[in-house]
Design a protein around this motif. Structure first.
Motif, PDB file in Angstrom:
ATOM      1  N   TYR A 157      62.959  23.805  16.098  1.00 62.86           N
ATOM      2  CA  TYR A 157      62.573  23.653  14.703  1.00 62.86           C
ATOM      3  C   TYR A 157      61.053  23.629  14.611  1.00 62.86           C
ATOM      4  O   TYR A 157      60.360  23.572  15.650  1.00 62.86           O
ATOM      5  CB  TYR A 157      63.193  22.397  14.083  1.00 62.86           C
ATOM      6  N   LYS A 158      60.531  23.684  13.415  1.00 57.31           N
ATOM      7  CA  LYS A 158      59.087  23.744  13.206  1.00 57.31           C
ATOM      8  C   LYS A 158      58.614  22.580  12.356  1.00 57.31           C
ATOM      9  O   LYS A 158      59.309  22.134  11.441  1.00 57.31           O
ATOM     10  CB  LYS A 158      58.703  25.069  12.554  1.00 57.31           C
ATOM     11  N   VAL A 159      57.436  22.096  12.674  1.00 60.12           N
ATOM     12  CA  VAL A 159      56.794  21.014  11.936  1.00 60.12           C
ATOM     13  C   VAL A 159      55.366  21.436  11.632  1.00 60.12           C
ATOM     14  O   VAL A 159      54.682  21.984  12.507  1.00 60.12           O
ATOM     15  CB  VAL A 159      56.783  19.698  12.752  1.00 60.12           C
ATOM     16  N   THR A 160      54.900  21.187  10.430  1.00 55.39           N
ATOM     17  CA  THR A 160      53.494  21.415  10.120  1.00 55.39           C
ATOM     18  C   THR A 160      52.811  20.077   9.892  1.00 55.39           C
ATOM     19  O   THR A 160      53.444  19.089   9.499  1.00 55.39           O
ATOM     20  CB  THR A 160      53.309  22.307   8.879  1.00 55.39           C
ATOM     21  N   ALA A 161      51.533  20.061  10.170  1.00 55.73           N
ATOM     22  CA  ALA A 161      50.739  18.843   9.999  1.00 55.73           C
ATOM     23  C   ALA A 161      49.339  19.215   9.580  1.00 55.73           C
ATOM     24  O   ALA A 161      48.836  20.299   9.927  1.00 55.73           O
ATOM     25  CB  ALA A 161      50.692  18.035  11.300  1.00 55.73           C
ATOM     26  N   ARG A 162      48.707  18.328   8.853  1.00 55.21           N
ATOM     27  CA  ARG A 162      47.310  18.553   8.501  1.00 55.21           C
ATOM     28  C   ARG A 162      46.400  18.289   9.699  1.00 55.21           C
ATOM     29  O   ARG A 162      45.284  18.824   9.773  1.00 55.21           O
ATOM     30  CB  ARG A 162      46.930  17.662   7.319  1.00 55.21           C
ATOM     31  N   PHE A 163      46.880  17.465  10.630  1.00 54.54           N
ATOM     32  CA  PHE A 163      46.095  17.179  11.832  1.00 54.54           C
ATOM     33  C   PHE A 163      47.061  16.827  12.953  1.00 54.54           C
ATOM     34  O   PHE A 163      48.101  16.205  12.715  1.00 54.54           O
ATOM     35  CB  PHE A 163      45.113  16.022  11.607  1.00 54.54           C
ATOM     36  N   VAL A 164      46.703  17.234  14.185  1.00 51.17           N
ATOM     37  CA  VAL A 164      47.543  16.968  15.351  1.00 51.17           C
ATOM     38  C   VAL A 164      46.731  16.211  16.390  1.00 51.17           C
ATOM     39  O   VAL A 164      45.574  16.562  16.678  1.00 51.17           O
ATOM     40  CB  VAL A 164      48.070  18.282  15.971  1.00 51.17           C
ATOM     41  N   LEU A 165      47.331  15.165  16.946  1.00 52.42           N
ATOM     42  CA  LEU A 165      46.729  14.406  18.039  1.00 52.42           C
ATOM     43  C   LEU A 165      47.609  14.569  19.275  1.00 52.42           C
ATOM     44  O   LEU A 165      48.822  14.359  19.211  1.00 52.42           O
ATOM     45  CB  LEU A 165      46.617  12.915  17.678  1.00 52.42           C
ATOM     46  N   ASP A 166      46.988  14.951  20.377  1.00 53.06           N
ATOM     47  CA  ASP A 166      47.736  15.072  21.632  1.00 53.06           C
ATOM     48  C   ASP A 166      47.537  13.803  22.443  1.00 53.06           C
ATOM     49  O   ASP A 166      46.475  13.565  23.007  1.00 53.06           O
ATOM     50  CB  ASP A 166      47.273  16.289  22.425  1.00 53.06           C
ATOM     51  N   ALA A 167      48.580  12.989  22.484  1.00 48.77           N
ATOM     52  CA  ALA A 167      48.579  11.751  23.274  1.00 48.77           C
ATOM     53  C   ALA A 167      49.613  11.852  24.388  1.00 48.77           C
ATOM     54  O   ALA A 167      50.243  10.873  24.764  1.00 48.77           O
ATOM     55  CB  ALA A 167      48.886  10.555  22.366  1.00 48.77           C
ATOM     56  N   SER A 168      49.765  13.073  24.933  1.00 47.57           N
ATOM     57  CA  SER A 168      50.839  13.331  25.892  1.00 47.57           C
ATOM     58  C   SER A 168      50.518  12.913  27.312  1.00 47.57           C
ATOM     59  O   SER A 168      51.330  13.124  28.219  1.00 47.57           O
ATOM     60  CB  SER A 168      51.206  14.817  25.866  1.00 47.57           C
ATOM     61  N   GLY A 169      49.357  12.328  27.554  1.00 48.47           N
ATOM     62  CA  GLY A 169      49.037  11.832  28.881  1.00 48.47           C
ATOM     63  C   GLY A 169      49.027  12.935  29.922  1.00 48.47           C
ATOM     64  O   GLY A 169      48.488  14.021  29.713  1.00 48.47           O
ATOM     65  N   PHE A 170      49.663  12.649  31.074  1.00 45.84           N
ATOM     66  CA  PHE A 170      49.675  13.630  32.156  1.00 45.84           C
ATOM     67  C   PHE A 170      50.439  14.895  31.769  1.00 45.84           C
ATOM     68  O   PHE A 170      50.321  15.916  32.434  1.00 45.84           O
ATOM     69  CB  PHE A 170      50.288  13.017  33.418  1.00 45.84           C
ATOM     70  N   GLY A 171      51.233  14.848  30.696  1.00 41.00           N
ATOM     71  CA  GLY A 171      51.907  16.046  30.212  1.00 41.00           C
ATOM     72  C   GLY A 171      50.938  17.092  29.698  1.00 41.00           C
ATOM     73  O   GLY A 171      51.204  18.294  29.770  1.00 41.00           O
ATOM     74  N   ARG A 172      49.802  16.631  29.122  1.00 39.35           N
ATOM     75  CA  ARG A 172      48.687  17.501  28.721  1.00 39.35           C
ATOM     76  C   ARG A 172      49.194  18.730  27.966  1.00 39.35           C
ATOM     77  O   ARG A 172      48.906  19.870  28.319  1.00 39.35           O
ATOM     78  CB  ARG A 172      47.867  17.886  29.956  1.00 39.35           C
ATOM     79  N   VAL A 173      49.929  18.477  26.885  1.00 39.72           N
ATOM     80  CA  VAL A 173      50.620  19.538  26.169  1.00 39.72           C
ATOM     81  C   VAL A 173      49.649  20.561  25.579  1.00 39.72           C
ATOM     82  O   VAL A 173      49.738  21.763  25.853  1.00 39.72           O
ATOM     83  CB  VAL A 173      51.532  18.947  25.080  1.00 39.72           C
ATOM     84  N   LEU A 174      48.717  20.109  24.732  1.00 35.51           N
ATOM     85  CA  LEU A 174      47.806  21.079  24.115  1.00 35.51           C
ATOM     86  C   LEU A 174      46.854  21.717  25.120  1.00 35.51           C
ATOM     87  O   LEU A 174      46.562  22.919  25.005  1.00 35.51           O
ATOM     88  CB  LEU A 174      47.032  20.429  22.967  1.00 35.51           C
ATOM     89  N   PRO A 175      46.322  20.987  26.098  1.00 40.30           N
ATOM     90  CA  PRO A 175      45.502  21.681  27.092  1.00 40.30           C
ATOM     91  C   PRO A 175      46.237  22.851  27.754  1.00 40.30           C
ATOM     92  O   PRO A 175      45.642  23.894  28.027  1.00 40.30           O
ATOM     93  CB  PRO A 175      45.166  20.580  28.102  1.00 40.30           C
ATOM     94  N   ARG A 176      47.542  22.697  27.991  1.00 45.58           N
ATOM     95  CA  ARG A 176      48.313  23.794  28.583  1.00 45.58           C
ATOM     96  C   ARG A 176      48.558  24.918  27.577  1.00 45.58           C
ATOM     97  O   ARG A 176      48.369  26.100  27.882  1.00 45.58           O
ATOM     98  CB  ARG A 176      49.649  23.270  29.112  1.00 45.58           C
ATOM     99  N   LEU A 177      48.981  24.542  26.373  1.00 45.01           N
ATOM    100  CA  LEU A 177      49.333  25.558  25.381  1.00 45.01           C
ATOM    101  C   LEU A 177      48.111  26.327  24.873  1.00 45.01           C
ATOM    102  O   LEU A 177      48.210  27.498  24.505  1.00 45.01           O
ATOM    103  CB  LEU A 177      50.057  24.914  24.200  1.00 45.01           C
TER     104      LEU A 177
END
Length: 414
Positions: A157-177
């Motif tokens: 599914y899809k979610v939109t946001a006005r702002f996104v915070l990456d607090a994924s720790g060692f998962g480092r989601v946005l750095p990877r994507l």
């Protein structure tokens, strides 16, 4: 669940400490916040010895009383400092005797329960948390971002946001994507660790302090011993990977290293492992930027140094404390310079920690810690940094960390 596009003011990736604190701070300001957490809580994590500076950030987020009220039941251990041991040399730092203003005590926590406690607190304050939901793609929008998410049934599914915070720790989601990762300038290190019934009967052992123990032969190898209030402890060893034998089971490796140090072997001669040991390698990390169009990276998702002085959770909570009011201003249509007001201030404290971590591994800071004729005022300044107050520029050892430490090392080694 409705799989049509959903919209929130802020989406936070990860429900760990930085995510929970950021969510709490933002819902308190009236924003609609969604937290997407890949795992199911409680879940194991390292980083169990908090620093006193953390308590201020938890209080800002309205989570401190929740921590206090649950600490005893969850086996969290009161902590007032750090103890050090190196081949019969002993030293300790009392965090209540420090240069900087602020709390001087904290807890040693089992992170599975600690993280769930904070996440539950954020949910009680109004944040929506979805567990076992994984962010698989990120798309920039004119005024925010769209995230593609996979739920526990593997539905997208899809979610939109006005702002996104990456607090994924060692998962480092946005750095990877978003291809933000870059190598750390620290050498690759590995850690082997587990929880034990520690069986410690030595009355001189202070359970109110983390013990940092230097290997008797290799000064760049160190152990942590983090006692909890229920008679258990987290024990780990950290070294460059070449120090560890290949193809050795993790618990055997850890026990072998414990036996290599006579002090630890005696102190822990009645230990019993609780479950399997774990290992991680190459955990130090960095990124090209902590901020971008309508997103920011928090805590370990941005940069992780090293566990030696337990700075990870402190940096994570500091990042949440710094970013929340800026996101609030941004959402209200105000002009915000995220680099000047978030990245640079956060990085200043990280760089201070980096100075002392680097000097620990090359032995210089070890010589300072074990120096027997310490100046009381200097000792309080060093205590403040080890208590997490790495952003207090009134402290000369923060403001000019490398130059001041170099001078201090020279005095201790002369």
């Amino acid at each position: 669940m409705n799989t049509e596009n959903q919209h929130y003011d802020v989406v936070i990736i990860g429900a760990g400490p930085s995510g929970a604190v950021a969510a709490s701070l933002l819902v308190k300001r009236g924003w609609q916040v969604l937290v997407l957490e890949q795992q199911l809580f409680p879940r194991f994590s390292i980083g169990e010895s908090l620093l006193p500076q953390c308590m201020e950030y938890l209080e800002q987020a309205g989570l401190l009383e929740l921590l206090h009220s649950n600490a005893a039941a969850l086996g969290f251990q009161f902590k007032n400092g750090a103890a050090f041991q190196r081949s019969g040399e002993h030293a300790s730092i009392d965090f209540t005797e420090k240069f900087s203003q602020g709390p001087g005590t904290t807890y040693q926590v089992k992170r599975a329960d600690f993280d769930k406690c904070l996440a539950d607190g954020a949910a009680q304050q109004g944040a929506e948390i979805r567990y076992q939901h994984t962010v698989v793609a990120y798309h920039n929008l004119a005024e925010g971002a769209q995230l593609e998410v996979k739920d526990q049934q593997q539905n997208n599914y899809k979610v939109t946001a006005r702002f996104v915070l990456d607090a994924s720790g060692f998962g480092r989601v946005l750095p990877r994507l978003l291809d933000l990762e870059q190598p750390s300038n620290f050498p690759v290190r590995s850690a082997f660790f587990s929880h034990f019934k520690d069986g410690i009967v030595d009355d001189s052992f202070d359970r109110n302090k983390i013990l940092i123990n230097v290997h008797p032969i290799h000064k760049d190898v160190w152990y942590w011993l983090i006692p909890f209030s229920d008679g258990t402890a987290s024990i780990g060893v950290v070294a460059e990977p070449t120090r560890f034998a290949k193809d050795v089971e993790s618990l055997s490796c850890l026990n072998d290293f414990i036996e290599q140090d006579p002090f630890l072997a005696q102190l822990l001669n009645k230990r019993e492992a609780i479950g399997a040991a774990r290992s991680i390698s190459g955990y130090s990390a960095n990124v090209k930027s902590l901020v971008g169009n309508n997103f920011a990276l928090l805590g370990n998702a941005g940069e992780f140094l090293d566990p030696v002085f337990s700075s990870g959770v402190t940096i994570a909570l500091k990042s949440a404390s710094l970013i929340a009011p800026l996101v609030d201003s941004h959402l209200r249509g105000e002009e915000v310079d995220f680099v000047a007001d978030y990245s640079k201030p956060l990085q200043s404290g990280v760089d201070c920690f980096r100075t002392y971590v680097s000097a620990w591994y090359d032995g210089r800071f070890q010589d300072v810690i074990f120096y027997t004729e310490q100046n009381h005022q200097v000792r309080e300044m060093i205590s403040a940094i080890l208590a997490g107050y790495a952003w207090d520029t009134e402290n000369p050892f923060v403001k000019q960390s490398e130059r001041r430490l170099t001078t201090l090392v020279a005095l201790c080694q002369s």
